[in-house]
Design a protein around this motif. Structure first.
Motif, PDB file in Angstrom:
ATOM      1  N   CYS A  26       5.315  12.699  10.578  1.00 13.22           N
ATOM      2  CA  CYS A  26       4.470  12.015   9.590  1.00 13.22           C
ATOM      3  C   CYS A  26       4.189  12.916   8.390  1.00 13.22           C
ATOM      4  CB  CYS A  26       3.164  11.555  10.236  1.00 13.22           C
ATOM      5  SG  CYS A  26       3.349  10.178  11.393  1.00 13.22           S
ATOM      6  N   ILE A  27       3.924  14.192   8.651  1.00 12.96           N
ATOM      7  CA  ILE A  27       3.677  15.133   7.550  1.00 12.96           C
ATOM      8  C   ILE A  27       4.940  15.317   6.720  1.00 12.96           C
ATOM      9  CG2 ILE A  27       3.180  17.552   6.993  1.00 12.96           C
ATOM     10  CD1 ILE A  27       1.137  17.496   9.313  1.00 12.96           C
ATOM     11  N   ASP A  28       6.083  15.466   7.377  1.00 11.47           N
ATOM     12  CA  ASP A  28       7.337  15.657   6.643  1.00 11.47           C
ATOM     13  C   ASP A  28       7.683  14.427   5.805  1.00 11.47           C
ATOM     14  OD1 ASP A  28       7.521  18.201   7.699  1.00 11.47           O
ATOM     15  OD2 ASP A  28       8.974  17.634   9.248  1.00 11.47           O
TER      16      ASP A  28
ATOM     17  N   GLU B 251      -4.186  15.536   3.103  1.00 13.57           N
ATOM     18  CA  GLU B 251      -3.802  16.827   2.536  1.00 13.57           C
ATOM     19  C   GLU B 251      -4.846  17.304   1.548  1.00 13.57           C
ATOM     20  OE1 GLU B 251      -0.345  19.127  -0.003  1.00 13.57           O
ATOM     21  OE2 GLU B 251      -0.537  16.956  -0.180  1.00 13.57           O
ATOM     22  N   ASP B 252      -5.090  18.600   1.567  1.00 13.82           N
ATOM     23  CA  ASP B 252      -5.941  19.239   0.579  1.00 13.82           C
ATOM     24  C   ASP B 252      -5.359  20.611   0.285  1.00 13.82           C
ATOM     25  OD1 ASP B 252      -8.150  19.505  -1.179  1.00 13.82           O
ATOM     26  OD2 ASP B 252      -9.259  20.603   0.357  1.00 13.82           O
TER      27      ASP B 252
ATOM     28  N   THR C 176       2.476   6.069   4.585  1.00 11.98           N
ATOM     29  CA  THR C 176       3.480   7.100   4.817  1.00 11.98           C
ATOM     30  C   THR C 176       4.661   6.563   5.612  1.00 11.98           C
ATOM     31  OG1 THR C 176       1.784   8.788   4.755  1.00 11.98           O
ATOM     32  CG2 THR C 176       3.839   9.401   5.781  1.00 11.98           C
ATOM     33  N   GLY C 177       4.398   5.704   6.586  1.00 11.51           N
ATOM     34  CA  GLY C 177       5.483   5.139   7.374  1.00 11.51           C
ATOM     35  C   GLY C 177       4.966   4.309   8.526  1.00 11.51           C
TER      36      GLY C 177
ATOM     37  N   GLY D  93       5.556  11.038  -0.302  1.00  9.11           N
ATOM     38  CA  GLY D  93       4.163  10.701  -0.591  1.00  9.11           C
ATOM     39  C   GLY D  93       3.669   9.485   0.160  1.00  9.11           C
ATOM     40  N   GLY D  94       4.118   8.344  -0.219  1.00  4.51           N
ATOM     41  CA  GLY D  94       3.716   7.123   0.467  1.00  4.51           C
ATOM     42  C   GLY D  94       3.914   5.911  -0.403  1.00  4.51           C
TER      43      GLY D  94
END
Length: 147
Positions: free
Chosen positions: A130-132, A15-16, A68-69, A138-139
């Motif tokens: 993955c984004i959600d 992410e940026d 993240t998962g 966050g992670g």
């Protein structure tokens, strides 16, 4: 007797400023969007694989910041089961002079809303998931990953 062996893959959510680094690529003759992702290779760690795949598919050097998962996904197209370890990362440096992997069209920075508008291009439902998950928590710490 058939032995079940899932394919181990890695992916990164980079992410940026509210935009996410995605890869536009060809899969089964169709243009699709995915996280930078790929298979774990012999003699490399999951962390090394995530950094390598991100660089090879996007030309971006990144710093991994979390886990993240871990996802189990069976592709309907071929019945293959993948175990995906997804990492959160932040971009460090773009290296546009590097050749990208075969089949890669190029990197794309998209907001979550722009990605949703291109639903027909998702390589799988793991792309938005993955984004959600990243947006939700966050992670976890990278120390969860052991060699």
């Amino acid at each position: 007797m058939h032995r079940f062996i899932p394919h181990v893959t890695v992916a990164t959510v980079v992410e940026d400023q509210g935009r996410f680094l995605l890869v536009e690529e060809y899969a089964d003759g169709k243009r699709v969007l995915n996280q930078p992702a790929g298979h774990l290779e012999a003699n490399e760690s999951l962390l090394q694989a995530a950094l390598r795949e991100t660089l090879e598919e996007t030309g971006w050097e990144v710093e991994l910041t979390g886990v993240t998962g871990i996802y189990l996904y069976t592709a309907p197209s071929n019945g293959v089961t993948y175990q995906r370890v997804c990492f959160a990362a932040r971009p460090l440096r773009h290296r546009p002079e590097l050749a990208l992997d075969d089949g890669i069209i190029g990197p794309q920075w998209l907001s979550r809303e722009e990605l949703d508008a291109r639903r027909e291009q998702w390589r799988s439902e793991l792309v938005p998931r993955c984004i959600d998950d990243y947006l939700a928590h966050g992670g976890g710490p990278l120390s969860l990953i052991r060699d």
